[in-house]
Design a protein around this motif. Sequence first.
Motif, PDB file in Angstrom:
ATOM      1  N   ALA A  76     -66.583-110.589 -66.809  1.00 44.17           N
ATOM      2  CA  ALA A  76     -66.084-111.274 -65.611  1.00 44.17           C
ATOM      3  C   ALA A  76     -65.734-110.277 -64.518  1.00 44.17           C
ATOM      4  CB  ALA A  76     -64.871-112.129 -65.963  1.00 44.17           C
ATOM      5  N   LYS A  77     -65.086-109.184 -64.906  1.00 42.24           N
ATOM      6  CA  LYS A  77     -64.710-108.178 -63.918  1.00 42.24           C
ATOM      7  C   LYS A  77     -65.941-107.542 -63.285  1.00 42.24           C
ATOM      8  CE  LYS A  77     -61.804-105.529 -61.684  1.00 42.24           C
ATOM      9  NZ  LYS A  77     -60.987-106.106 -60.586  1.00 42.24           N
ATOM     10  N   ALA A  78     -66.953-107.243 -64.100  1.00 44.86           N
ATOM     11  CA  ALA A  78     -68.179-106.635 -63.588  1.00 44.86           C
ATOM     12  C   ALA A  78     -68.885-107.571 -62.606  1.00 44.86           C
ATOM     13  CB  ALA A  78     -69.110-106.292 -64.753  1.00 44.86           C
ATOM     14  N   VAL A  79     -68.930-108.863 -62.939  1.00 45.27           N
ATOM     15  CA  VAL A  79     -69.556-109.848 -62.051  1.00 45.27           C
ATOM     16  C   VAL A  79     -68.829-109.899 -60.710  1.00 45.27           C
ATOM     17  CG1 VAL A  79     -69.933-112.323 -61.688  1.00 45.27           C
ATOM     18  CG2 VAL A  79     -70.525-111.280 -63.886  1.00 45.27           C
ATOM     19  N   LYS A  80     -67.522-109.937 -60.762  1.00 44.95           N
ATOM     20  CA  LYS A  80     -66.728-110.019 -59.530  1.00 44.95           C
ATOM     21  C   LYS A  80     -66.937-108.786 -58.652  1.00 44.95           C
ATOM     22  CE  LYS A  80     -62.832-111.071 -61.765  1.00 44.95           C
ATOM     23  NZ  LYS A  80     -61.406-111.450 -61.972  1.00 44.95           N
ATOM     24  N   GLU A  81     -67.066-107.619 -59.287  1.00 48.35           N
ATOM     25  CA  GLU A  81     -67.284-106.387 -58.520  1.00 48.35           C
ATOM     26  C   GLU A  81     -68.666-106.366 -57.876  1.00 48.35           C
ATOM     27  OE1 GLU A  81     -64.451-103.414 -61.189  1.00 48.35           O
ATOM     28  OE2 GLU A  81     -66.627-103.127 -61.162  1.00 48.35           O
ATOM     29  N   LEU A  82     -69.673-106.762 -58.630  1.00 50.86           N
ATOM     30  CA  LEU A  82     -71.042-106.714 -58.122  1.00 50.86           C
ATOM     31  C   LEU A  82     -71.278-107.693 -56.975  1.00 50.86           C
ATOM     32  CD1 LEU A  82     -72.968-106.448 -61.511  1.00 50.86           C
ATOM     33  CD2 LEU A  82     -72.962-104.724 -59.699  1.00 50.86           C
TER      34      LEU A  82
ATOM     35  N   ALA B 272     -77.192-109.338 -56.726  1.00 49.43           N
ATOM     36  CA  ALA B 272     -76.554-108.587 -55.650  1.00 49.43           C
ATOM     37  C   ALA B 272     -77.601-107.931 -54.748  1.00 49.43           C
ATOM     38  CB  ALA B 272     -75.612-107.537 -56.233  1.00 49.43           C
ATOM     39  N   LYS B 273     -78.652-107.389 -55.355  1.00 51.35           N
ATOM     40  CA  LYS B 273     -79.704-106.730 -54.570  1.00 51.35           C
ATOM     41  C   LYS B 273     -80.510-107.749 -53.771  1.00 51.35           C
ATOM     42  CE  LYS B 273     -80.172-102.907 -57.854  1.00 51.35           C
ATOM     43  NZ  LYS B 273     -81.043-102.279 -58.889  1.00 51.35           N
ATOM     44  N   TRP B 274     -80.829-108.908 -54.400  1.00 48.50           N
ATOM     45  CA  TRP B 274     -81.612-109.936 -53.703  1.00 48.50           C
ATOM     46  C   TRP B 274     -80.942-110.364 -52.399  1.00 48.50           C
ATOM     47  CZ3 TRP B 274     -81.958-113.307 -58.732  1.00 48.50           C
ATOM     48  CH2 TRP B 274     -82.885-112.744 -59.604  1.00 48.50           C
ATOM     49  N   HIS B 275     -79.639-110.431 -52.431  1.00 46.83           N
ATOM     50  CA  HIS B 275     -78.913-110.978 -51.279  1.00 46.83           C
ATOM     51  C   HIS B 275     -78.122-109.912 -50.523  1.00 46.83           C
ATOM     52  CE1 HIS B 275     -80.153-114.886 -52.717  1.00 46.83           C
ATOM     53  NE2 HIS B 275     -79.649-114.608 -53.899  1.00 46.83           N
ATOM     54  N   GLY B 276     -78.567-108.647 -50.687  1.00 47.19           N
ATOM     55  CA  GLY B 276     -78.040-107.553 -49.879  1.00 47.19           C
ATOM     56  C   GLY B 276     -76.569-107.280 -50.038  1.00 47.19           C
ATOM     57  N   GLN B 277     -76.065-107.411 -51.252  1.00 50.01           N
ATOM     58  CA  GLN B 277     -74.635-107.198 -51.466  1.00 50.01           C
ATOM     59  C   GLN B 277     -74.314-105.730 -51.745  1.00 50.01           C
ATOM     60  OE1 GLN B 277     -71.886-109.711 -51.323  1.00 50.01           O
ATOM     61  NE2 GLN B 277     -73.620-110.040 -49.992  1.00 50.01           N
ATOM     62  N   LYS B 278     -73.402-105.201 -50.951  1.00 47.03           N
ATOM     63  CA  LYS B 278     -72.829-103.892 -51.206  1.00 47.03           C
ATOM     64  C   LYS B 278     -71.366-104.112 -51.543  1.00 47.03           C
ATOM     65  CE  LYS B 278     -75.955-101.290 -48.212  1.00 47.03           C
ATOM     66  NZ  LYS B 278     -76.045-100.362 -47.060  1.00 47.03           N
ATOM     67  N   SER B 279     -70.946-103.599 -52.658  1.00 45.66           N
ATOM     68  CA  SER B 279     -69.595-103.896 -53.131  1.00 45.66           C
ATOM     69  C   SER B 279     -68.541-103.440 -52.140  1.00 45.66           C
ATOM     70  CB  SER B 279     -69.351-103.231 -54.489  1.00 45.66           C
ATOM     71  OG  SER B 279     -68.079-103.586 -54.972  1.00 45.66           O
ATOM     72  N   LEU B 280     -67.606-104.334 -51.848  1.00 52.23           N
ATOM     73  CA  LEU B 280     -66.496-104.035 -50.943  1.00 52.23           C
ATOM     74  C   LEU B 280     -65.258-103.612 -51.718  1.00 52.23           C
ATOM     75  CD1 LEU B 280     -66.929-107.087 -48.541  1.00 52.23           C
ATOM     76  CD2 LEU B 280     -67.865-104.785 -48.286  1.00 52.23           C
ATOM     77  N   ILE B 281     -65.359-103.598 -53.040  1.00 51.19           N
ATOM     78  CA  ILE B 281     -64.229-103.222 -53.890  1.00 51.19           C
ATOM     79  C   ILE B 281     -64.684-102.134 -54.864  1.00 51.19           C
ATOM     80  CG2 ILE B 281     -62.999-105.420 -53.781  1.00 51.19           C
ATOM     81  CD1 ILE B 281     -64.391-106.322 -56.253  1.00 51.19           C
ATOM     82  N   LYS B 282     -63.734-101.385 -55.396  1.00 46.35           N
ATOM     83  CA  LYS B 282     -64.061-100.301 -56.319  1.00 46.35           C
ATOM     84  C   LYS B 282     -64.658-100.861 -57.609  1.00 46.35           C
ATOM     85  CE  LYS B 282     -60.591 -97.020 -54.672  1.00 46.35           C
ATOM     86  NZ  LYS B 282     -59.415 -96.192 -55.049  1.00 46.35           N
ATOM     87  N   LYS B 283     -65.766-100.251 -58.017  1.00 39.35           N
ATOM     88  CA  LYS B 283     -66.460-100.740 -59.207  1.00 39.35           C
ATOM     89  C   LYS B 283     -65.951-100.015 -60.451  1.00 39.35           C
ATOM     90  CE  LYS B 283     -70.736-101.960 -56.777  1.00 39.35           C
ATOM     91  NZ  LYS B 283     -72.203-101.780 -56.706  1.00 39.35           N
ATOM     92  N   LYS B 284     -64.700-100.273 -60.795  1.00 38.15           N
ATOM     93  CA  LYS B 284     -64.117 -99.595 -61.949  1.00 38.15           C
ATOM     94  C   LYS B 284     -64.852 -99.944 -63.237  1.00 38.15           C
ATOM     95  CE  LYS B 284     -59.368 -99.239 -60.227  1.00 38.15           C
ATOM     96  NZ  LYS B 284     -57.963 -99.634 -60.508  1.00 38.15           N
TER      97      LYS B 284
END
Length: 690
Positions: free
Chosen positions: A548-554, A637-649
């Motif tokens: 869940a955390k990984a999904v939210k970060e991505l 995330a790549k398909w829709h041009g998402q760059k993470s706005l939060i730290k990907k711990k």
Amino acid sequence: MSLLLQLESKLLPTVTDLEKDRLRTNVIDPLIELLYIGNNKNLRIFNDDLLLADPETLKILIDDFLEKKSFSDEEINVLSNMSRTLNNKNGFESITESIDEKLFNIQYSYKRQQVTSLVSDITKILKNLTGNLTHVIELWEKSLDELIKENINNENPNIYLESIKLKLSLLENSIDNFSNSDDILRECLDYSSVNQAVKKSWKKIINVTQRSQKNKNLDLKWDSLWEKLDEVGLKSGVPLEKNQKVLITAYHLIFNHLNDFAEAKEIIWDPKVRWGSCEKGRKLLHFISDKLTGYKGLKPVMDFDDKTLIKFCKAISKANKHKFVNNLHHLGFITSIKMAKSKIAMNEVNRLTKIEIIVPMGNEGNRILDPLENPMGQNALRTKLFQVDWLFADNPDIEIKITFVDDGDPTGSGKVAESILSNEFSCNYNSDQTGMYRIYYLQECINKNLKFNIEKQNPVLVGLNDAENDSVKGGSTIWGLYEAAKAGTDIVLFSDFDLTYPLEEAGLLISKLLSERNLGVTIGSRRLDDSYGYYLEEGPNVTAMLYAKAVKELLNLNFINDPQAGFKAVKGSLLLEILPNMRDRSLSFDTELLLLSSLAGFKISEVGVSTLHKYEQDNMGVQRNYEEMLETVESQAKWHGQKSLIKKKSIKFIKENGGFNKAVFVLEEQKLKSLTGNKEIEIVDIKQYS
């Protein structure tokens, strides 16, 4: 006299002295005498001289008069004449509206007094027929209000109420007369003389009354427990608070049910079976939930939040030293609370609302069978239909459909479902898919779609050739959502075929979407403070937390607690906008749906639900390849041009440890060392990945 001067000062310049005298004699003086002296012995019948007055000033005088609490016959006559004189006269519209509203209210009060005795008799009969359900009495009061308004000029409003009382009295003494609710409606009311609001209210009343009559044995058990609690209060000298009394009665009815089955050694401890597919268990929760929507005017579930009620349940259980496998008594009570709130929300819908539930079917050959036929069976299809019927059947303003979509199921559950629907639910199922219950096959839809040129193809089926291999839940669900949205459905829900998420709780998700304009998606969350049933007391396991955390970060969805929950509701208008842009047809499709909803500017909200989940160590349900699913989410995330706005711990942690599965192993090991007190190596703080 100041009012006279005020009124005269606003007269038009063209008003003659003679007209001023008429205005003073025939309008101002009588009004002031009526208002401030209370003398109504020599009231004049106002005539066209009223039209000489300034409308705004005249309204001040009349509004003061209308504030009176009671009116004599002479005063009512005056108001009637004033209304007729000023009717449709330019500038005086607001005055006539105020007068007419007051006259209507006076007439209404008079008519209501005329039927007091009959109303009391009918109320008593309805309470007896429905086991004192508050909802029915509220509907009755609403229908009575509309009935009197509809017949406000009828000199004898008793005629309709006498008919209602007669028919209900017959029903009270003969349960068999409930065989056809439409016939009862026609017998209770003259359809040519009542409006749609009355018809709708009575439709609801009859539906609830029908169901209540089938629960007489449960009503007797409820009443017995209710009386025992009275005795406890008398002996202790401290009578129970009434809302608590309703809740305690509900809890003990659930406990007694489980205890009876346990003693007879007939109980299956799986929550999906006990509170879902088992008819007695399901009907018990429906009965209790109906009581919790309102009993004897009490609505305890609306007076307390769910967190408080969960604590209350656990406190009763602890005080009585009650224990059952899987905490079935807690789960039954808390689920009935959620169901009650869901039903209250759906009963309050007062405009035509189209709702559709999409249920994908993949490898469901076992779940569709009865538990008595197969140890893996859940009787899932029939149970879902019963759940939907209980929640929505009472409100004719809701148009509900439930659509099953075979996702290329190799076990052939689609054909089994089709047979069940045609043989057992034919009144709501047609092979041409025009009924309330429908079943489609994704492969058939794909085959039809491939016959068209690419520009004419259904956008959500483009790229699909073989349902069994190209879709894992996602293809069938997305197609169902899109077809429902194209048909003008207001809100579309989707849920897995199994019984983890009780569809009786769907109203919790729907009501939020109906009440919040900018809200696009609601999630039935397993991870809020008022959620219950899916996890043990310590919360989600390491695998679920890390994923869940990984999904939210991505996907920049850090505000969502449970992105992969299998119970979601979406506005139809939003689905039309985002579904053509979706590419994922796998198990993780719904995280892409959440991402696109957020990018479209819609809010996403969560509501805590109670789930019928049987926890087994190292087995949280359907086996999933989280490594593969996470790779798909990265692609989203790549398909829709998402760059993470939060730290990907967590993403960093996963990569440092050689992948998702190895990262989970490390976290599990650290958790074990933390619990056993082994401090040989640095302990990883698991909470930072939750």
